[in-house]
Design a protein around this motif. Sequence first.
Motif, PDB file in Angstrom:
ATOM      1  N   THR A 114     -86.642 -13.154 -47.938  1.00 48.38           N
ATOM      2  CA  THR A 114     -87.394 -13.916 -48.784  1.00 48.38           C
ATOM      3  C   THR A 114     -88.138 -15.605 -48.103  1.00 48.38           C
ATOM      4  O   THR A 114     -88.968 -15.680 -48.323  1.00 48.38           O
ATOM      5  N   GLY A 115     -87.014 -16.322 -47.359  1.00 45.35           N
ATOM      6  CA  GLY A 115     -87.238 -17.979 -46.845  1.00 45.35           C
ATOM      7  C   GLY A 115     -88.124 -17.116 -46.304  1.00 45.35           C
ATOM      8  O   GLY A 115     -88.982 -18.343 -45.997  1.00 45.35           O
ATOM      9  N   LEU A 116     -87.787 -16.134 -45.120  1.00 44.43           N
ATOM     10  CA  LEU A 116     -88.921 -16.285 -44.145  1.00 44.43           C
ATOM     11  C   LEU A 116     -90.524 -15.655 -44.441  1.00 44.43           C
ATOM     12  O   LEU A 116     -91.575 -16.162 -43.659  1.00 44.43           O
ATOM     13  N   MET A 117     -90.336 -14.976 -45.443  1.00 41.17           N
ATOM     14  CA  MET A 117     -91.636 -14.468 -45.892  1.00 41.17           C
ATOM     15  C   MET A 117     -92.235 -15.608 -46.889  1.00 41.17           C
ATOM     16  O   MET A 117     -93.945 -15.682 -46.985  1.00 41.17           O
ATOM     17  N   ASP A 118     -91.575 -16.890 -47.363  1.00 43.35           N
ATOM     18  CA  ASP A 118     -92.003 -17.081 -48.038  1.00 43.35           C
ATOM     19  C   ASP A 118     -92.815 -18.727 -47.076  1.00 43.35           C
ATOM     20  O   ASP A 118     -93.909 -19.082 -47.196  1.00 43.35           O
ATOM     21  N   GLU A 119     -92.493 -18.308 -45.734  1.00 40.30           N
ATOM     22  CA  GLU A 119     -92.907 -19.479 -45.442  1.00 40.30           C
ATOM     23  C   GLU A 119     -93.736 -18.695 -44.504  1.00 40.30           C
ATOM     24  O   GLU A 119     -94.783 -19.707 -43.720  1.00 40.30           O
ATOM     25  N   LEU A 120     -94.163 -17.564 -44.089  1.00 34.62           N
ATOM     26  CA  LEU A 120     -95.277 -17.088 -43.654  1.00 34.62           C
ATOM     27  C   LEU A 120     -96.302 -17.521 -45.080  1.00 34.62           C
ATOM     28  O   LEU A 120     -97.437 -17.808 -44.315  1.00 34.62           O
ATOM     29  N   GLY A 121     -96.063 -17.413 -46.308  1.00 31.77           N
ATOM     30  CA  GLY A 121     -97.380 -18.245 -47.254  1.00 31.77           C
ATOM     31  C   GLY A 121     -97.739 -19.522 -47.058  1.00 31.77           C
ATOM     32  O   GLY A 121     -98.946 -19.886 -47.144  1.00 31.77           O
ATOM     33  N   LYS A 122     -96.600 -20.409 -46.233  1.00 31.54           N
ATOM     34  CA  LYS A 122     -96.814 -21.878 -46.111  1.00 31.54           C
ATOM     35  C   LYS A 122     -97.744 -21.591 -45.542  1.00 31.54           C
ATOM     36  O   LYS A 122     -98.482 -22.466 -45.072  1.00 31.54           O
ATOM     37  N   GLU A 157     -96.956  -8.900 -50.453  1.00 32.77           N
ATOM     38  CA  GLU A 157     -97.436  -9.216 -51.390  1.00 32.77           C
ATOM     39  C   GLU A 157     -97.552 -11.021 -51.742  1.00 32.77           C
ATOM     40  O   GLU A 157     -97.668 -11.285 -52.211  1.00 32.77           O
ATOM     41  N   VAL A 158     -96.866 -11.067 -50.193  1.00 34.64           N
ATOM     42  CA  VAL A 158     -97.029 -12.373 -50.026  1.00 34.64           C
ATOM     43  C   VAL A 158     -98.373 -12.943 -49.215  1.00 34.64           C
ATOM     44  O   VAL A 158     -98.872 -14.218 -49.388  1.00 34.64           O
ATOM     45  N   VAL A 159     -99.409 -11.801 -48.060  1.00 37.72           N
ATOM     46  CA  VAL A 159    -100.918 -12.489 -48.069  1.00 37.72           C
ATOM     47  C   VAL A 159    -101.771 -11.097 -48.145  1.00 37.72           C
ATOM     48  O   VAL A 159    -100.696 -10.268 -48.538  1.00 37.72           O
ATOM     49  N   ASP A 160    -103.190 -11.853 -48.244  1.00 33.81           N
ATOM     50  CA  ASP A 160    -103.615 -10.479 -48.494  1.00 33.81           C
ATOM     51  C   ASP A 160    -104.117  -9.768 -47.470  1.00 33.81           C
ATOM     52  O   ASP A 160    -104.541 -10.861 -46.539  1.00 33.81           O
TER      53      ASP A 160
END
Length: 400
Positions: free
Chosen positions: A298-306, A341-344
């Motif tokens: 989850t943390g890495l995926m959140d960073e990708l959203g950042k 779900e994280v990026v389009d």
Amino acid sequence: MEIVILVVVIALVAVGLISGLVVGSRKKKKLPPEAPSSTPTLTAPPAEPHVGDEAEAPRDEPRRTIEEVGLPDGTETPVAVEAAPPAPAIEIPEPSAGRLIRLRARLARSQNSLGKGLLTLLSREHLDEETWEEIEETLLIADVGVAPTQELVERLRERVRVLGTRTPEELRALLKEELVHLLGTDFDRAVKTESGLDTPAVVMVVGVNGTGKTTTTGKLARVLIADGRSVVLGAADTFRAAAADQLQTWGERVGARTVRGPEGGDPASIAFDAVKEGIAEGADVVLIDTAGRLHTKTGLMDELGKVKRVVEKHGPLDEVLLVLDATTGQNGLVQARVFAEVVDITGIVLTKLDGTAKGGIVIAVQRELGVPVKLVGLGEGADDLAPFEPEAFVTALIGD
């Protein structure tokens, strides 16, 4: 009188004594030199100065004035300076148009079992229920997916029953038509390289570890440059030590500059700088290579959203390409769902498609995400990344 005589005697005695001493000293012989000894004489080295010893008094030596000092006359031998290595020659990639057609034979070899298997089953004299089940199984093994497989089989059964198609040529044409329909011809498969603004188009490349994202980013730069676009690369994969070097090497080969930062730096900051540099240079496209993310972290995926949010401070992202390894089959669909779900996600890049007989993943991933496969990797060569063309792909599957 006697006293005078005594004084004269004493004087004579004194003169005699002095004369004897002088003569004796003259007759004294020098001693012969000693024979050389077999043992060498050791000479003690001069004593080393110790702390506290006084320095020797400086000696007066003549000093030259400035006028007496001669200047170099230019006859000295020049010092050899090592020449800098020549800059690498800029390569001119082959045009991307028709690239998949040129690589069709390579694709056909890996997908041969799928196309031939389907044609063999459809050519049976009696297409009974068991035969249709075998056709369905062949499609599922090729990772076409359950829903697309059922749709394809139903359409084939209906058309064969109504049209009475029996010859190999007719069956091949029918199968090709249905597969192209399933892949979809109404998708816009072009990678967006025009932003519609005064800023460059921004393309972000995402995916899990090991799918070949950095290599795909470098090959994509070649595709765009071959089509006349200027490119700036952003090395936002700061977690893998060699990623930035690898991407920079790809860029240097085609004359694209790479914006990078320190190892372990902030990926979002590097992505931001890359877009900023692309704007300053007036580039057409900025390609951002991101670090591989495990879709379960989850943390890495959140960073990708950042990274996505920071880049969008310059303007909207024009493309988010998800790189999937075609050999992973259905597991790639799980990855695709999480990334979406994280990026389009706007497009799919399927790598290693020439190394698997599961080419049906093209159909399955499009159906899963509702976005097109835009690029496919068909080998290890620098120009083996090709724009996806449904008709050429199906022709490679089942032959002409």
